[in-house]
Design a protein around this motif. Structure first.
Motif, PDB file in Angstrom:
ATOM      1  N   UNK A 126       4.176  -0.532   1.483  1.00  0.00           N
ATOM      2  CA  UNK A 126       4.308   0.489   0.447  1.00  0.00           C
ATOM      3  C   UNK A 126       3.053   0.575  -0.412  1.00  0.00           C
ATOM      4  N   UNK A 127       2.460  -0.596  -0.700  1.00  0.00           N
ATOM      5  CA  UNK A 127       1.257  -0.670  -1.534  1.00  0.00           C
ATOM      6  C   UNK A 127       0.088  -1.131  -0.656  1.00  0.00           C
ATOM      7  N   UNK A 128      -0.770  -0.223  -0.214  1.00  0.00           N
ATOM      8  CA  UNK A 128      -1.834  -0.575   0.739  1.00  0.00           C
ATOM      9  C   UNK A 128      -2.734  -1.717   0.280  1.00  0.00           C
ATOM     10  N   UNK A 129      -2.900  -1.879  -1.032  1.00  0.00           N
ATOM     11  CA  UNK A 129      -3.777  -2.926  -1.534  1.00  0.00           C
ATOM     12  C   UNK A 129      -3.353  -4.325  -1.136  1.00  0.00           C
ATOM     13  N   UNK A 130      -2.082  -4.493  -0.731  1.00  0.00           N
ATOM     14  CA  UNK A 130      -1.596  -5.806  -0.318  1.00  0.00           C
ATOM     15  C   UNK A 130      -1.875  -6.071   1.160  1.00  0.00           C
ATOM     16  N   UNK A 131      -2.240  -5.028   1.906  1.00  0.00           N
ATOM     17  CA  UNK A 131      -2.590  -5.191   3.315  1.00  0.00           C
ATOM     18  C   UNK A 131      -1.534  -5.944   4.099  1.00  0.00           C
ATOM     19  N   UNK A 132      -1.981  -6.898   4.900  1.00  0.00           N
ATOM     20  CA  UNK A 132      -1.077  -7.752   5.675  1.00  0.00           C
ATOM     21  C   UNK A 132      -0.796  -9.064   4.959  1.00  0.00           C
ATOM     22  N   UNK A 133      -0.946  -9.043   3.635  1.00  0.00           N
ATOM     23  CA  UNK A 133      -0.659 -10.238   2.847  1.00  0.00           C
ATOM     24  C   UNK A 133      -1.843 -11.144   2.641  1.00  0.00           C
TER      25      UNK A 133
END
Length: 483
Positions: A126-133
């Motif tokens: 939902x929030x692209x800034x978190x990417x794949x963690x």
């Protein structure tokens, strides 16, 4: 339910004693974490329905034998606390016991890293800034949450166990709903097409072998009641809680995997974003399915994180009380929480959170490394149980069940040995890189006691661990293996 006896006149609370129901909840809470939500993709990347059925049969029987081993040892050796560590020490000496304690603790700690990466990856949808963690933002938020949990657990074991009971119930619901909905929309033709497996995964044997680490990961926690045995109201409850917890979750894990093959072609499942269970349910019922699973995952992970944090700190604490870890790790507060061990755990998790930023696939690295690190402690515990049976120690006084226990322990040893083979050279070498430097703590212990650092046999073990670490570092440097 947990209870607490009246505090003595000094004002220090008496140790909290846990009931069988609470300990079973801790076992279930430990096993049902993030791993179950990743199962569809991990299996679809390696094998089809046939291979998955074989893999779960092997894992189910093998882990059940390990559960029986922990039950056997809890009953036959009731004075040994923090089971995994204590059994290795009793059977094979202080140095291997130390390695078992450290390896189990390191495994649990890396597992905590996996949890934070998985939560952030879920939010990343939902929030692209978190990417794949594994982005800077994700690591920063994970770090803040890590220390928030540290201060929560410091408040006391009673409070943490109570929260775990509530969360355990809450997180089971979305998993059961997933299974039922997937069954309802199951497409027989898709299921049949997924039967044979992935052509890219090689032979059926290799397909099954490649799923072993993920099955180990989802079953980690089966030893939870044994690890936390010093807080049990009744010693017999330790073994009962172990078996009850295992049986409660095995069918759930296998079902989540198998029903997914009836919703989407395995090639599509293999490409889903983690948590892949969300993608499968979205394909089955629409976008709300992904939200439903994602919320369930976050609740599930937070509950399992609590239980794993407690178990990791408990191992270091009891090892220090037994003079097998430096004495500073034996510090506990008035609520019976091992604060120094808990702090070291948090610091280790923080360090690994930073390291995974540089990994190619942070999620799978954390999952597989967690499983690999725990294999040696499990293998040594199974070997110790086999040693008890073959030498008939404790069976002279109570011979009942000897034949059954012999079969159980042999199967447990064979299973754990197969897991070491299935892990492969990469994770064995990575494990050595972590194990070898830990000997610094062992040296601290021996110096605190004014003893010679290594005996003859211990020096050989140390040399092997250092050689393995050197090979691992060289392999990383020249690209033979990668993070």
């Amino acid at each position: 339910m947990t209870d607490q006896k009246a505090a003595p006149q000094t004002g220090v609370s008496a140790p909290v004693k846990l009931s069988m129901l609470t300990m079973t909840g801790m076992v279930v809470g430990s096993m049902v974490g993030a791993g179950v939500f990743s199962l569809p993709r991990r299996f679809a990347q390696e094998t089809g329905v046939a291979g998955a059925l074989i893999a779960w049969t092997i894992a189910g029987v093998g882990m059940l034998m390990l559960a029986f081993v922990f039950q056997l040892l809890a009953n036959r050796k009731p004075k040994l606390d923090a089971g995994v560590y204590a059994y290795a020490k009793a059977g094979f000496g202080e140095y291997l016991g130390f390695f078992s304690a450290f390896g189990y603790w390191a495994s649990a700690s890396v597992g905590l890293v996996f949890y934070w990466v998985f939560i952030m990856s879920t939010i990343g949808a939902v929030v692209p800034g978190f990417g794949d963690g594994d982005t800077i933002l994700a690591i920063a938020i994970s770090s803040a949450a890590l220390w928030g949990f540290f201060f929560l657990i410091r408040r006391g074991i009673k409070e943490a166990a109570a929260i775990n009971r509530i969360v355990t119930v809450a997180k089971i619901v979305p998993i059961i709903v997933f299974i039922l909905l997937a069954l309802f929309v199951l497409k027989p033709d898709v299921f049949a097409a997924n039967w044979g497996g992935a052509d890219y995964a090689g032979s059926l044997f290799n397909q099954v072998r490649n799923t072993m680490l993920v099955t180990v990961f989802v079953f980690l926690g089966v030893e939870g009641a044994s690890t936390y045995s010093r807080h049990a109201k009744r010693r017999a409850d330790v073994g009962r809680a172990t078996i009850l917890g295992f049986v409660s979750v095995f069918a759930v894990f296998a079902s989540v995997t198998i029903v997914s093959y009836g919703v989407l072609p395995m090639g599509e499942i293999a490409k889903l974003r983690q948590p892949s269970m969300a993608g499968v349910l979205e394909a089955a019922v629409g976008p709300w399915g992904a939200w439903f699973v994602s919320i369930g995952l976050i609740v599930s992970v937070l509950g399992a994180y609590l239980a794993w944090s407690l178990m990791a700190a408990e191992v270091l604490f009891v090892a220090a009380k037994d003079h097998d870890m430096p004495r500073f790790l034996a510090r506990a507060n008035s609520q019976d929480v091992p604060t120094a061990a808990l702090l070291l755990t948090a610091l280790f998790v923080q360090a690994v959170l930073v390291i995974i930023y540089f990994a190619n696939d942070a999620l799978n690295l954390a999952l597989d490394l967690t499983s690999a690190l725990t294999l040696i402690p499990f293998f040594l515990a199974a070997l110790y149980a086999l040693k008890l049976v073959t030498t008939r120690e404790t069976y002279v006084e109570e011979p009942r069940g000897w034949g059954r226990d012999l079969v159980v322990t042999i199967l447990a040893v064979v299973y754990t040995a197969f897991l070491l083979f299935a892990a492969g050279l990469t994770f064995v070498l990575l494990s050595f890189i972590i194990y070898a430097p830990a000997t610094i703590l062992f040296v601290m212990v021996r110096r605190e006691q004014g003893r010679k650092v290594f005996s003859g046999r211990e020096l050989i073990i140390f040399a092997v661990s250092v050689l393995g670490a050197i090979l691992g570092i060289v392999a990383l440097s020249v690209g033979w293996i990668s993070l």
